[in-house]
Design a protein around this motif. Structure first.
Motif, short mmCIF file in Angstrom:
data_model
loop_
_atom_site.label_atom_id
_atom_site.label_comp_id
_atom_site.label_asym_id
_atom_site.label_seq_id
_atom_site.Cartn_x
_atom_site.Cartn_y
_atom_site.Cartn_z
N LYS A 219 47.74 36.96 52.67
CA LYS A 219 49.09 37.55 52.57
C LYS A 219 49.72 37.23 51.22
O LYS A 219 50.77 36.61 51.13
N TRP A 220 49.05 37.67 50.16
CA TRP A 220 49.59 37.47 48.83
C TRP A 220 50.77 38.42 48.60
O TRP A 220 50.71 39.58 48.95
N SER A 221 51.82 37.89 48.00
CA SER A 221 52.97 38.72 47.68
C SER A 221 52.96 39.05 46.19
O SER A 221 52.22 38.45 45.41
N LYS A 222 53.79 40.00 45.79
CA LYS A 222 53.82 40.42 44.39
C LYS A 222 54.18 39.25 43.48
O LYS A 222 55.09 38.48 43.76
N GLY A 223 53.44 39.14 42.39
CA GLY A 223 53.70 38.09 41.42
C GLY A 223 53.07 36.75 41.74
O GLY A 223 53.21 35.81 40.96
N LYS A 224 52.35 36.66 42.87
CA LYS A 224 51.77 35.38 43.27
C LYS A 224 50.26 35.31 43.11
O LYS A 224 49.70 34.21 43.03
N LEU A 225 49.60 36.45 43.06
CA LEU A 225 48.14 36.44 42.98
C LEU A 225 47.65 36.32 41.54
O LEU A 225 46.83 35.45 41.22
N PHE A 226 48.15 37.16 40.66
CA PHE A 226 47.76 37.12 39.25
C PHE A 226 48.85 36.41 38.43
O PHE A 226 50.03 36.64 38.65
N PRO A 227 48.46 35.56 37.49
CA PRO A 227 49.47 34.86 36.66
C PRO A 227 50.12 35.82 35.68
O PRO A 227 49.51 36.80 35.24
N ARG A 228 51.36 35.54 35.35
CA ARG A 228 52.06 36.39 34.36
C ARG A 228 51.53 36.16 32.95
O ARG A 228 51.59 37.04 32.10
N TYR A 229 51.03 34.96 32.73
CA TYR A 229 50.49 34.64 31.41
C TYR A 229 49.34 33.67 31.60
O TYR A 229 49.37 32.81 32.49
N ALA A 230 48.32 33.80 30.80
CA ALA A 230 47.18 32.90 30.89
C ALA A 230 46.69 32.52 29.50
O ALA A 230 46.54 33.39 28.63
N THR A 231 46.49 31.23 29.28
CA THR A 231 46.01 30.76 27.98
C THR A 231 44.50 30.95 27.84
O THR A 231 43.98 31.01 26.73
N GLU A 232 43.79 31.02 28.97
CA GLU A 232 42.36 31.27 28.99
C GLU A 232 42.10 32.53 29.81
O GLU A 232 42.87 32.86 30.72
N PRO A 233 41.04 33.27 29.52
CA PRO A 233 40.77 34.52 30.23
C PRO A 233 40.66 34.33 31.75
O PRO A 233 39.98 33.43 32.23
N VAL A 234 41.32 35.21 32.48
CA VAL A 234 41.25 35.23 33.94
C VAL A 234 40.10 36.14 34.36
O VAL A 234 39.87 37.19 33.76
N CYS A 235 39.38 35.74 35.40
CA CYS A 235 38.25 36.54 35.89
C CYS A 235 38.51 37.00 37.32
O CYS A 235 39.17 36.31 38.09
N VAL A 236 37.98 38.15 37.64
CA VAL A 236 38.01 38.66 39.01
C VAL A 236 36.58 38.81 39.50
O VAL A 236 35.74 39.38 38.79
N VAL A 237 36.32 38.28 40.68
CA VAL A 237 35.00 38.39 41.29
C VAL A 237 35.13 39.24 42.54
O VAL A 237 35.88 38.91 43.45
N ALA A 238 34.40 40.36 42.56
CA ALA A 238 34.48 41.28 43.70
C ALA A 238 33.20 42.10 43.78
O ALA A 238 32.62 42.46 42.75
N HIS A 239 32.76 42.37 45.01
CA HIS A 239 31.60 43.23 45.25
C HIS A 239 30.35 42.75 44.52
O HIS A 239 29.56 43.55 44.00
N GLY A 240 30.19 41.42 44.44
CA GLY A 240 29.00 40.86 43.83
C GLY A 240 29.00 40.84 42.31
O GLY A 240 27.97 40.54 41.70
N LYS A 241 30.14 41.12 41.69
CA LYS A 241 30.22 41.13 40.23
C LYS A 241 31.45 40.36 39.76
O LYS A 241 32.44 40.27 40.47
N ALA A 242 31.37 39.85 38.54
CA ALA A 242 32.49 39.15 37.93
C ALA A 242 32.90 39.88 36.65
O ALA A 242 32.04 40.31 35.88
N CYS A 243 34.19 40.03 36.44
CA CYS A 243 34.66 40.65 35.21
C CYS A 243 35.82 39.83 34.64
O CYS A 243 36.61 39.24 35.38
N THR A 244 35.88 39.78 33.32
CA THR A 244 36.94 39.05 32.62
C THR A 244 38.02 40.04 32.21
O THR A 244 37.75 41.09 31.64
#
Length: 262
Positions: A219-244
């Motif tokens: 139950k993620w709400s808006k603004g809580k799942l992804f950071p507004r700013y990141a000093t290092e690259p954020v990655c998403v892992v889905a469907h067996g793959k990872a992307c930066t």
């Protein structure tokens, strides 16, 4: 627990196994012994911390084939996991007695391990599934699965990838291994992950890596799942793959409540 393959594992034991840096078969072996104790009335890991008596040496005896059936690679027709597992834990303070006696394994946890395995009021724990551990292909997959399973029932589950350290195991060296592990575990558990490295501004080194889990019940709400700013690259892992994500892609996802869509 709802399946015979499931068992309760205390967080203190999880931490011990992370720190030990065991091989895959050593991890499988330890988890198989833990599963055996948890599923056999009359035996508990904490029982092994007590002093032996003339009628009870606190040593558990189990068929090697039974341990293999719990966590060895499905379809394996030998006990190589047992041999490799015993050799893999030999240098660690996890067992005070460990012996392969013909077709039987005789073991007793060390006092340190037995005390860590003792369930206490309000202590953190995780329910693990031996069938899943048996299908995992690396120790990193087992460690990632263990931490993910510990928090997965929360509304907004978050955990930290273990052992990330700027000196001994820097994120720059281990990132590819952990992302591959996350991709494999995510497919097995039907989960997606947003992986956020945390930078120490003084040392300019990654000192921790946060993982946010997304699945059908979160139950993620808006603004809580992804950071507004990141000093290092954020990655998403889905469907067996990872992307930066690029900074532009991250900005587009600020209000997303799912890993792969708004």
């Amino acid at each position: 627990m709802s399946r015979p393959s499931e068992y309760r594992c205390e967080e203190k034991v999880v931490t011990l196994l992370e720190q030990a840096k065991l091989s895959l078969n050593a991890l499988r072996f330890v988890h198989a012994t833990y599963h055996h104790l948890d599923n056999n009335p009359g035996w508990t890991p904490s029982h092994m911390s007590l002093k032996p008596t003339p009628t009870d040496d606190r040593i558990c005896t189990v068929l090697a084939a039974e341990l293999c059936a719990a966590t060895a690679t499905p379809g394996a027709n030998d006990i190589s996991m047992i041999h490799e597992g015993i050799n893999g834990v030999a240098e660690h303070n996890l067992f005070q007695h460990l012996q392969l006696d013909g077709r039987k394994v005789r073991f007793r946890y060390s006092k340190h391990m037995a005390e860590a395995a003792q369930p206490l009021m309000k202590s953190r724990f995780v329910f693990l599934d031996c069938d899943l551990i048996a299908r995992m292909r690396s120790p990193w997959q087992v460690l990632f699965y263990t931490r993910a399973a510990m928090v997965t029932r929360q509304d907004r589950p978050i955990f930290y990838i273990p052992r990330v350290c700027p000196v001994s195991e820097p994120w720059s060296d281990t990132k590819r291994t952990w992302l591959a592990s996350a991709a494999r575990v995510g497919q097995m558990l039907d989960q997606k992950y947003v992986i956020i490295p945390e930078l120490d501004a003084r040392r300019e080194k990654v000192t921790g890596v946060r993982v946010k889990i997304v699945h059908g019940a979160t139950k993620w709400s808006k603004g809580k799942l992804f950071p507004r700013y990141a000093t290092e690259p954020v990655c998403v892992v889905a469907h067996g793959k990872a992307c930066t994500l690029s900074r532009g892609e991250l900005k587009q996802r600020i209000d997303w409540t799912r890993a792969t869509g708004p």
